[in-house]
Design a protein around this motif. Structure first.
Motif, short mmCIF file in Angstrom:
data_model
loop_
_atom_site.label_atom_id
_atom_site.label_comp_id
_atom_site.label_asym_id
_atom_site.label_seq_id
_atom_site.Cartn_x
_atom_site.Cartn_y
_atom_site.Cartn_z
N ALA A 10 0.58 -1.58 -0.17
CA ALA A 10 -0.36 0.18 -0.09
C ALA A 10 0.83 1.10 -0.12
N LEU A 28 -3.95 -1.15 3.90
CA LEU A 28 -4.83 0.75 3.25
C LEU A 28 -4.72 1.46 3.84
N PHE A 37 -0.41 -2.65 -4.11
CA PHE A 37 -1.33 -3.11 -3.77
C PHE A 37 -2.25 -3.72 -4.22
#
Ligand SMILES: Nc1nc2c(c(=O)[nH]1)N[C@H]1C(S)=C(S)[C@@H](COP(=O)(O)OP(=O)(O)OC[C@H]3O[C@@H](n4cnc5c(=O)[nH]c(N)nc54)[C@H](O)[C@@H]3O)O[C@H]1N2
Ligand SMILES: Nc1nc2c(c(=O)[nH]1)N[C@H]1C(S)=C(S)[C@@H](COP(=O)(O)OP(=O)(O)OC[C@H]3O[C@@H](n4cnc5c(=O)[nH]c(N)nc54)[C@H](O)[C@@H]3O)O[C@H]1N2
Ligand code: SF4
Ligand SMILES: [Mo]
Length: 767
Positions: free
Chosen positions: A503, A536, A510
């Protein structure tokens, strides 16, 4: 990644922070109007409509101005609470609470199996992210038994929609030539954007008409061209008659139906036997008026219908949900401007995939619809001695002790569980029956959104950023569930560190890492919200971490409707399109149009195998055929009135507002009754009256009003809440409607309650 550092506030006054406007939304009903607020410390001091909001365009009703009563209520929780053996609550720290709650749930699972655990709730009028995160905890525990407030209002409707469309439909009232409100008072309850503005526009336009079907002369009925003052509980007769007239007078869209629907001849056969004059008589509407209304609808280019609690909580409710749909389908009012249509969604409130194949609840034998157990059967199930009964419950953002039928039974059910936990912002009636209570940050203290949006051809979505830090001691649900899931050991075996690093690296990395992980371990998708939050989420701006779960929704939406997402202005292909939608949602305080359709696409949104509308539902056609035998009156000598228990009024908002001081008028929530009834009972305006039902007794203030039909009385919803302005013992203001209801008074198909149709006795109390 997105940069959210800017845009926190719409206009800034560097010198005086109290002059800064912050964009958010009103959380008091499903319209979720965009608002701008000013703050003084933690107080919301001013509220105005956000003119640039994509859906509400500056519109609000009077309630938005008072959201500080939600944000800064005295009833807010500031620490996890644990019930002691003597019944009192003590504050415990978060680590203790998380480990004891996880252990308590795991212990019940170990002894009785995960099928004996239940999750209730998952969101209210303004907050649905807790439902996304709550599903991770359900996954971690293997919970499949679920319910929420939809299973006491909308499951009859969704039972019907599953069979007819395999999709949820909604009307375009801002454009409709004829708008029909069936047991629905949008002036107060809203349910679509800018409701009052739209209602006034329709009323002022001679080329458009409004039909209101309601026993009470509501604020909406006052604006109607056709107010059909149906006798309470007889809508099935009225709608059957309307449909019979449509066949009888050849008003149906025969060619359109041939092209777009199945089963029409079965429907025609049943309605050809409906005795129109007799049914008109039973519902109390003149036959000629029914014929005129049918002709007006048939003349229109578009008809949109909104049904709500007036019929969803009364006799024949599932049948009526079908009849109103059959009516507009017969007129061909689907998939064109102003008509009804299925629509997209960022996350489904209903999943129709299992329609017709869902096994009954093993404990009560009741129907399970869209995965939800009927609310009216939860307490009975728990209190039964069935070996499969629910033994532990998580309640999140719901107040079932207050909001479900027969409060006292639900209270006993909560107490008989082996384990219970409530996640809420306030010490609610339900929290007071739970073993543990976990305090959530408010909807102004975290990223939030709702999945109510039902627009077509355009659909909109608004992720709100927090405007305040979390109240001390509280946590957002994303964090609560993340901790629970981790404590339960469910994240073991998922490479959180690897996903986090990806992320940080960027969007492409990601996507690859998440898809790869999800492909090799099904828990990654199952626990998706928490995995996204933990990975995330750590790269999102402070306060917005909880929006991480929406990444998955954005990707799924982009995958499902790529052309329509692009038509709404988002760019790219595949995961890039999903990212561009997600980034737009994350960086836009006014909400975003996320899909834009052509009207001709509307049939693509149907889930039926041939993308046609299925008109014939055998169980319901049989009910129509036998309707002549059904009663039209459920009152008795003992209970001669029909009580609507839970009307929407100017200052009611479910149980979101606990402080009675928020109400500007009618402080206790009066029992409304007609002048004729008042005079025959010797009741004056403002007098005290006793209300007795098969379920209980209550005392209310009377409001004598000629808007009520003789024999029909109404109490508001959302009253009877405990609140203590000074912080001591809570005082209860007004009548809690479900002290008067019973769980057995319900629809035979969906199990939804007949709260609008409770037989009652009304008596004057000597002053
Ligand atoms: N102000 C305010 N707005 C709200 C809410 C709130 O608490 N307060 N709650 C929100 C929620 S959760 C919901 S579900 C919606 C509900 O919104 P609505 O369903 O519109 O609200 P109600 O006032 O409960 O019921 C609607 C109408 O049904 C009528 N009715 C009663 N009996 C019958 C009958 O037999 N036949 C017919 N045709 N009509 C009948 C009543 O007279 C009433 O006008 O409102 C939402 N909006
Ligand atoms: N007799 C009768 N009963 C009715 C009705 C009726 O008309 N008559 N109406 C019914 C209808 S349609 C509905 S939808 C239900 C509504 O009843 P419920 O489903 O119980 O929902 P709400 O009253 O909206 O309350 C939701 C809870 O969320 C809490 N909350 C607010 N913000 C947050 C947050 O950010 N996080 C968490 N975790 N909690 C939060 C509130 O404190 C409240 O306890 O009531 C139903 N009950
Ligand atoms: S209560 Fe509903 S209609 Fe009124 S401002 Fe709030 S969200 Fe909008
Ligand atoms: Mo509702």
């Amino acid at each position: 990644m997105t940069d959210l550092a800017n845009g926190q506030a719409s206009t800034n006054d560097e010198a005086d922070p109290t002059k800064t406007w912050h964009k958010t939304a009103c959380v008091l009903c499903s319209a979720n109007c965009g608002v701008e607020v000013r703050l003084d410390g933690r107080e919301i001091t001013r509220v105005r409509g956000n003119k640039s909001h994509v859906a509400s365009k500056g519109y609000t009703c009077e309630k938005a101005l008072r959201i500080n009563h939600y944000q800064n209520a005295r009833s807010r929780l500031t620490s996890p609470m644990k019930r002691m053996p003597d019944g009192s609550y003590i504050e415990v720290d978060w680590d203790t609470a998380i480990s004891e709650v996880a252990a308590g749930l795991a212990a019940v699972r170990a002894e009785h199996g995960s099928e004996r655990l239940m999750y209730y709730g998952g969101g209210g009028q303004g907050n649905h992210l807790c439902g996304a995160y709550g599903s991770a905890t359900q996954r971690a525990l293997g919970i499949t038994r679920r319910s929420n407030a939809l299973a006491q209002e909308k499951t009859g409707e969704s039972w019907v929609e599953g069979r007819m469309f395999m999709a949820h439909t909604h009307g375009e009232f801002s454009e409709a030539e004829v708008s029909v409100f069936l047991g629905k008072n949008p002036w107060h309850s809203h349910g679509f954007d800018e409701a009052r503005r739209v209602l006034k526009e329709i009323a002022a336009d001679e080329s458009r008409s409004m039909v209101v079907i309601d026993p009470r002369r509501t604020e909406t009925a006052d604006l109607a061209d056709y107010w059909l003052q149906v006798k309470p509980g007889t809508d099935a007769f009225l709608l059957s008659a309307l449909i019979a007239v449509m066949f009888d007078e050849n008003l149906v869209a025969t060619q359109w139906l041939t092209d777009n629907a199945n089963g029409v001849s079965d429907v025609r056969a049943v309605f050809s036997t409906v005795p129109v004059a007799d049914f008109a008589d039973r519902c109390g509407i003149d036959e000629e008026r029914i014929r005129e209304t049918a002709r007006r609808m048939a003349r229109a280019d578009s008809v949109s219908v909104y049904e709500d609690l007036g019929i969803e909580m009364g006799p024949h409710s599932t049948l009526v949900s079908y009849l109103q749909r059959a009516m507009w389908v017969l007129l061909g009012s689907y998939g064109r401007p102003g008509a009804m249509s299925a629509h997209t969604s960022m996350a489904n409130l209903f999943n129709y995939a299992a329609t017709g194949k869902e096994p009954a609840d093993p404990v009560t034998g009741g129907a399970v619809i869209n995965g939800l157990i009927a609310c009216n059967e939860i307490a009975d199930g728990i209190l039964s001695d069935h070996p499969d009964r629910t033994r532990a419950m998580i309640v999140e953002s719901g107040n079932p002790v207050h909001s479900l039928a027969e409060s006292d039974k639900f209270r006993r059910a909560m107490r008989s569980l082996d384990f219970s936990v409530v996640i809420d912002v306030a010490m609610t009636e339900t929290a007071l029956e739970a073993e543990y209570v976990l305090p959530a940050s408010s909807q102004y203290e975290k990223a939030e959104t709702t999945f109510f949006g039902a627009g077509f051809p355009e659909n909109k979505f608004h992720i709100r950023r927090p405007i305040l830090d979390g109240l001390g001691g509280t946590l957002p649900e994303a964090e609560i569930h993340s901790r629970l899931v981790r404590e339960l050991g469910a994240l073991d075996g998922i490479d959180i560190e690897g996903l986090r690093a990806a992320a940080v690296e960027g969007e492409h990395a990601f996507t690859q890492a998440f898809m790869g992980a999800a492909g090799s371990n099904k828990n990654v998708a199952g626990l998706g919200a928490v995995v996204l939050y933990e990975t995330l989420g750590t790269t999102l701006p402070v306060g917005m971490e909880g929006a991480a779960a929406m990444w998955f929704s954005a990707q799924r939406t982009a995958m499902a409707y790529p052309d329509q997402v692009r038509a709404a202005g988002h760019e790219g292909d595949g995961p890039d399109l999903g990212w561009s939608l997600f980034n737009a949602l994350m960086s836009n305080d006014d909400g975003v149009v996320y899909t834009r359709h052509e009207y001709s696409d509307s049939f693509d949104l149907l889930g039926t195998p041939d993308q046609k509308i299925n008109m014939a539902i055998p169980e319901l056609l049989e009910e129509v055929a036998n309707l002549s035998e059904a009663p039209t009156d459920y009152t008795s000598e003992e209970f001669p009135f029909v009580l609507s228990a839970g009307e929407r009024r100017s200052f009611t908002a479910n149980t979101i507002m606990r402080d009675p001081a928020w109400r500007k008028r009618d402080p206790e929530g009066a029992l409304r009754l007609s002048p004729t009834d008042a005079s025959s009972l010797g009741i004056g305006d403002g007098a005290r009256v006793r209300i007795t039902t098969p379920g209980g007794m209550a005392v209310a203030v009377a409001e004598v009003t000629d808007t009520m039909m003789e024999g029909h009385v109404a109490l508001p919803n959302g009253l009877g809440l405990g609140y203590s302005p000074a912080g001591g013992e809570p005082e209860v203001t007004g009548v809690s409607p479900n002290e008067l209801t019973t769980t057995d008074w319900r629809d035979p198909i969906a199990g939804t309650p007949w709260h609008k149709h409770v037989p009652a006795r009304i008596e004057a109390i000597a002053p």
